[in-house]
Design a protein around this motif. Structure first.
Motif, PDB file in Angstrom:
ATOM      1  N   ASP A 150       0.818  -1.215   0.000  1.00  0.00           N
ATOM      2  CA  ASP A 150       0.000   0.000   0.000  1.00  0.00           C
ATOM      3  C   ASP A 150       0.854   1.269   0.000  1.00  0.00           C
ATOM      4  O   ASP A 150       0.437   2.310   0.478  1.00  0.00           O
ATOM      5  N   ASP A 151       2.059   1.188  -0.533  1.00  0.00           N
ATOM      6  CA  ASP A 151       2.995   2.303  -0.601  1.00  0.00           C
ATOM      7  C   ASP A 151       3.552   2.419  -2.019  1.00  0.00           C
ATOM      8  O   ASP A 151       3.420   1.483  -2.820  1.00  0.00           O
ATOM      9  N   PRO A 152       4.243   3.532  -2.330  1.00  0.00           N
ATOM     10  CA  PRO A 152       4.963   3.606  -3.604  1.00  0.00           C
ATOM     11  C   PRO A 152       6.042   2.515  -3.661  1.00  0.00           C
ATOM     12  O   PRO A 152       6.483   2.008  -2.619  1.00  0.00           O
ATOM     13  N   ILE A 153       6.494   2.178  -4.867  1.00  0.00           N
ATOM     14  CA  ILE A 153       7.545   1.171  -5.033  1.00  0.00           C
ATOM     15  C   ILE A 153       8.836   1.701  -4.420  1.00  0.00           C
ATOM     16  O   ILE A 153       9.229   2.853  -4.638  1.00  0.00           O
ATOM     17  N   ASP A 154       9.497   0.861  -3.637  1.00  0.00           N
ATOM     18  CA  ASP A 154      10.751   1.207  -2.968  1.00  0.00           C
ATOM     19  C   ASP A 154      11.915   1.182  -3.949  1.00  0.00           C
ATOM     20  O   ASP A 154      11.921   0.413  -4.903  1.00  0.00           O
ATOM     21  N   VAL A 155      12.917   2.009  -3.661  1.00  0.00           N
ATOM     22  CA  VAL A 155      14.114   2.105  -4.487  1.00  0.00           C
ATOM     23  C   VAL A 155      15.341   2.116  -3.595  1.00  0.00           C
ATOM     24  O   VAL A 155      15.364   2.780  -2.558  1.00  0.00           O
ATOM     25  N   VAL A 156      16.366   1.392  -4.016  1.00  0.00           N
ATOM     26  CA  VAL A 156      17.676   1.436  -3.357  1.00  0.00           C
ATOM     27  C   VAL A 156      18.656   2.003  -4.380  1.00  0.00           C
ATOM     28  O   VAL A 156      18.832   1.430  -5.457  1.00  0.00           O
ATOM     29  N   GLU A 157      19.262   3.142  -4.071  1.00  0.00           N
ATOM     30  CA  GLU A 157      20.234   3.781  -4.953  1.00  0.00           C
ATOM     31  C   GLU A 157      21.618   3.445  -4.417  1.00  0.00           C
ATOM     32  O   GLU A 157      21.910   3.706  -3.257  1.00  0.00           O
ATOM     33  N   ILE A 158      22.454   2.824  -5.246  1.00  0.00           N
ATOM     34  CA  ILE A 158      23.711   2.258  -4.748  1.00  0.00           C
ATOM     35  C   ILE A 158      24.945   3.080  -5.121  1.00  0.00           C
ATOM     36  O   ILE A 158      26.055   2.569  -5.107  1.00  0.00           O
ATOM     37  N   GLY A 159      24.755   4.345  -5.437  1.00  0.00           N
ATOM     38  CA  GLY A 159      25.891   5.209  -5.739  1.00  0.00           C
ATOM     39  C   GLY A 159      26.755   5.450  -4.508  1.00  0.00           C
ATOM     40  O   GLY A 159      26.406   5.084  -3.386  1.00  0.00           O
ATOM     41  N   SER A 160      27.881   6.098  -4.694  1.00  0.00           N
ATOM     42  CA  SER A 160      28.829   6.298  -3.598  1.00  0.00           C
ATOM     43  C   SER A 160      28.495   7.494  -2.708  1.00  0.00           C
ATOM     44  O   SER A 160      28.953   7.572  -1.579  1.00  0.00           O
ATOM     45  N   ALA A 161      27.695   8.441  -3.198  1.00  0.00           N
ATOM     46  CA  ALA A 161      27.398   9.660  -2.437  1.00  0.00           C
ATOM     47  C   ALA A 161      26.118   9.514  -1.613  1.00  0.00           C
ATOM     48  O   ALA A 161      25.155   8.887  -2.050  1.00  0.00           O
ATOM     49  N   ALA A 162      26.120  10.106  -0.427  1.00  0.00           N
ATOM     50  CA  ALA A 162      24.897  10.207   0.365  1.00  0.00           C
ATOM     51  C   ALA A 162      24.088  11.361  -0.213  1.00  0.00           C
ATOM     52  O   ALA A 162      24.595  12.472  -0.370  1.00  0.00           O
ATOM     53  N   LEU A 163      22.834  11.102  -0.552  1.00  0.00           N
ATOM     54  CA  LEU A 163      21.961  12.127  -1.117  1.00  0.00           C
ATOM     55  C   LEU A 163      21.058  12.674  -0.024  1.00  0.00           C
ATOM     56  O   LEU A 163      20.598  11.930   0.832  1.00  0.00           O
ATOM     57  N   ALA A 164      20.788  13.955  -0.061  1.00  0.00           N
ATOM     58  CA  ALA A 164      19.957  14.599   0.957  1.00  0.00           C
ATOM     59  C   ALA A 164      18.521  14.088   0.875  1.00  0.00           C
ATOM     60  O   ALA A 164      18.010  13.796  -0.215  1.00  0.00           O
ATOM     61  N   MET A 165      17.863  13.997   2.024  1.00  0.00           N
ATOM     62  CA  MET A 165      16.453  13.651   2.064  1.00  0.00           C
ATOM     63  C   MET A 165      15.678  14.641   1.191  1.00  0.00           C
ATOM     64  O   MET A 165      15.904  15.836   1.256  1.00  0.00           O
ATOM     65  N   GLY A 166      14.771  14.123   0.366  1.00  0.00           N
ATOM     66  CA  GLY A 166      13.984  14.961  -0.514  1.00  0.00           C
ATOM     67  C   GLY A 166      14.586  15.174  -1.888  1.00  0.00           C
ATOM     68  O   GLY A 166      13.939  15.726  -2.768  1.00  0.00           O
ATOM     69  N   THR A 167      15.823  14.731  -2.094  1.00  0.00           N
ATOM     70  CA  THR A 167      16.446  14.859  -3.405  1.00  0.00           C
ATOM     71  C   THR A 167      15.644  14.061  -4.431  1.00  0.00           C
ATOM     72  O   THR A 167      15.216  12.943  -4.167  1.00  0.00           O
ATOM     73  N   ILE A 168      15.456  14.651  -5.595  1.00  0.00           N
ATOM     74  CA  ILE A 168      14.837  13.951  -6.719  1.00  0.00           C
ATOM     75  C   ILE A 168      15.989  13.529  -7.617  1.00  0.00           C
ATOM     76  O   ILE A 168      16.656  14.369  -8.225  1.00  0.00           O
ATOM     77  N   LYS A 169      16.243  12.241  -7.661  1.00  0.00           N
ATOM     78  CA  LYS A 169      17.443  11.709  -8.311  1.00  0.00           C
ATOM     79  C   LYS A 169      17.086  10.881  -9.541  1.00  0.00           C
ATOM     80  O   LYS A 169      16.351   9.904  -9.430  1.00  0.00           O
ATOM     81  N   PRO A 170      17.582  11.264 -10.728  1.00  0.00           N
ATOM     82  CA  PRO A 170      17.392  10.413 -11.900  1.00  0.00           C
ATOM     83  C   PRO A 170      18.206   9.124 -11.733  1.00  0.00           C
ATOM     84  O   PRO A 170      19.385   9.176 -11.372  1.00  0.00           O
ATOM     85  N   VAL A 171      17.567   7.972 -11.964  1.00  0.00           N
ATOM     86  CA  VAL A 171      18.211   6.672 -11.778  1.00  0.00           C
ATOM     87  C   VAL A 171      17.852   5.725 -12.920  1.00  0.00           C
ATOM     88  O   VAL A 171      16.872   5.933 -13.618  1.00  0.00           O
ATOM     89  N   LYS A 172      18.679   4.676 -13.078  1.00  0.00           N
ATOM     90  CA  LYS A 172      18.417   3.617 -14.053  1.00  0.00           C
ATOM     91  C   LYS A 172      18.251   2.293 -13.296  1.00  0.00           C
ATOM     92  O   LYS A 172      19.073   1.970 -12.442  1.00  0.00           O
ATOM     93  N   PRO A 173      17.220   1.528 -13.630  1.00  0.00           N
ATOM     94  CA  PRO A 173      17.037   0.228 -12.962  1.00  0.00           C
ATOM     95  C   PRO A 173      18.149  -0.751 -13.334  1.00  0.00           C
ATOM     96  O   PRO A 173      18.541  -0.855 -14.491  1.00  0.00           O
ATOM     97  N   LEU A 174      18.653  -1.446 -12.333  1.00  0.00           N
ATOM     98  CA  LEU A 174      19.627  -2.514 -12.539  1.00  0.00           C
ATOM     99  C   LEU A 174      18.967  -3.879 -12.372  1.00  0.00           C
ATOM    100  O   LEU A 174      19.403  -4.851 -12.947  1.00  0.00           O
ATOM    101  N   GLY A 175      17.963  -3.953 -11.512  1.00  0.00           N
ATOM    102  CA  GLY A 175      17.313  -5.226 -11.261  1.00  0.00           C
ATOM    103  C   GLY A 175      16.180  -5.056 -10.269  1.00  0.00           C
ATOM    104  O   GLY A 175      15.876  -3.952  -9.835  1.00  0.00           O
ATOM    105  N   VAL A 176      15.559  -6.169  -9.938  1.00  0.00           N
ATOM    106  CA  VAL A 176      14.418  -6.170  -9.029  1.00  0.00           C
ATOM    107  C   VAL A 176      14.663  -7.213  -7.945  1.00  0.00           C
ATOM    108  O   VAL A 176      15.185  -8.292  -8.212  1.00  0.00           O
ATOM    109  N   LEU A 177      14.295  -6.872  -6.722  1.00  0.00           N
ATOM    110  CA  LEU A 177      14.466  -7.771  -5.592  1.00  0.00           C
ATOM    111  C   LEU A 177      13.128  -7.878  -4.848  1.00  0.00           C
ATOM    112  O   LEU A 177      12.541  -6.873  -4.484  1.00  0.00           O
ATOM    113  N   ALA A 178      12.659  -9.108  -4.653  1.00  0.00           N
ATOM    114  CA  ALA A 178      11.431  -9.310  -3.871  1.00  0.00           C
ATOM    115  C   ALA A 178      11.762  -9.143  -2.402  1.00  0.00           C
ATOM    116  O   ALA A 178      12.777  -9.621  -1.926  1.00  0.00           O
ATOM    117  N   MET A 179      10.909  -8.449  -1.689  1.00  0.00           N
ATOM    118  CA  MET A 179      11.137  -8.202  -0.261  1.00  0.00           C
ATOM    119  C   MET A 179      10.123  -8.982   0.558  1.00  0.00           C
ATOM    120  O   MET A 179       9.006  -9.100   0.242  1.00  0.00           O
TER     121      MET A 179
END
Length: 179
Positions: A150-179
């Motif tokens: 009942d939430d938006p789809i979760d995303v894990v961004e694996i870059g080296s930099a810590a991004l600030a909360m609220g950042t809108i970050k362009p990303v490319k999918p690498l794969g999908v993981l069932a949680m």
């Protein structure tokens, strides 16, 4: 790419340099920051309340009008990348999320049984969601047998930099993981 399966987390890497990165910690009371815009105006975030309290909210606006990071930010960009809204910066512990039940869906710290939620230690990636997506709690995944949360789809961004909360970050999918 179609995002219709329930109970999935998308693993992502960065598509291009960050639209905005913080030079230091945000003031605890108020902060306005210009972020990446998907509609032509400047998307700005504002902290309302005090960090690590139930009152904390990170609110979004565009052209001085409140917007929802879930409903009003584009999912996809012209170059084929997807937008991620960062809820939890890398190397932090507070369990932050888009508040799906509040007006304009600000980012707030998750609460369980009256207690603010934290991870046991810092997470090693930037965590967030894909805007304009939803995992339907009434749909059972045909292979995994799980329902949406009942939430938006979760995303894990694996870059080296810590991004600030609220950042809108362009990303490319690498794969999908069932949680």
């Amino acid at each position: 790419m179609k995002f219709s399966s329930a109970a999935l987390t998308i693993l992502l890497c960065t598509a291009r340099a960050s639209a905005w990165t913080s030079a230091g910690r945000a003031p605890r009371r108020f902060l306005a920051v210009q972020l990446h815009s998907t509609t032509g105006g400047a998307i700005v975030t504002e902290v309302d309340g005090t960090e690590a309290t139930e009152s904390f909210r990170l609110k979004f606006s565009e052209d001085s009008k409140p917007i929802s990071p879930w409903h009003d930010i584009a999912l996809k960009n012209e170059d084929g990348s997807y937008n991620m809204v960062v809820e939890i910066p890398k190397m932090t512990k507070a369990k932050m999320e888009v508040s799906t039940k509040e007006e304009n869906n600000p980012i707030a710290q998750d609460i369980k049984k009256g207690v603010l939620r934290d991870y046991h230690g810092p997470i090693f990636w930037n965590y967030g969601c894909l805007p304009q997506t939803w995992e339907d709690p009434n749909v059972k995944h045909p292979e995994l047998g799980f329902f949406g949360d009942d939430d938006p789809i979760d995303v894990v961004e694996i870059g080296s930099a810590a991004l600030a909360m609220g950042t809108i970050k362009p990303v490319k999918p690498l794969g999908v993981l069932a949680m």
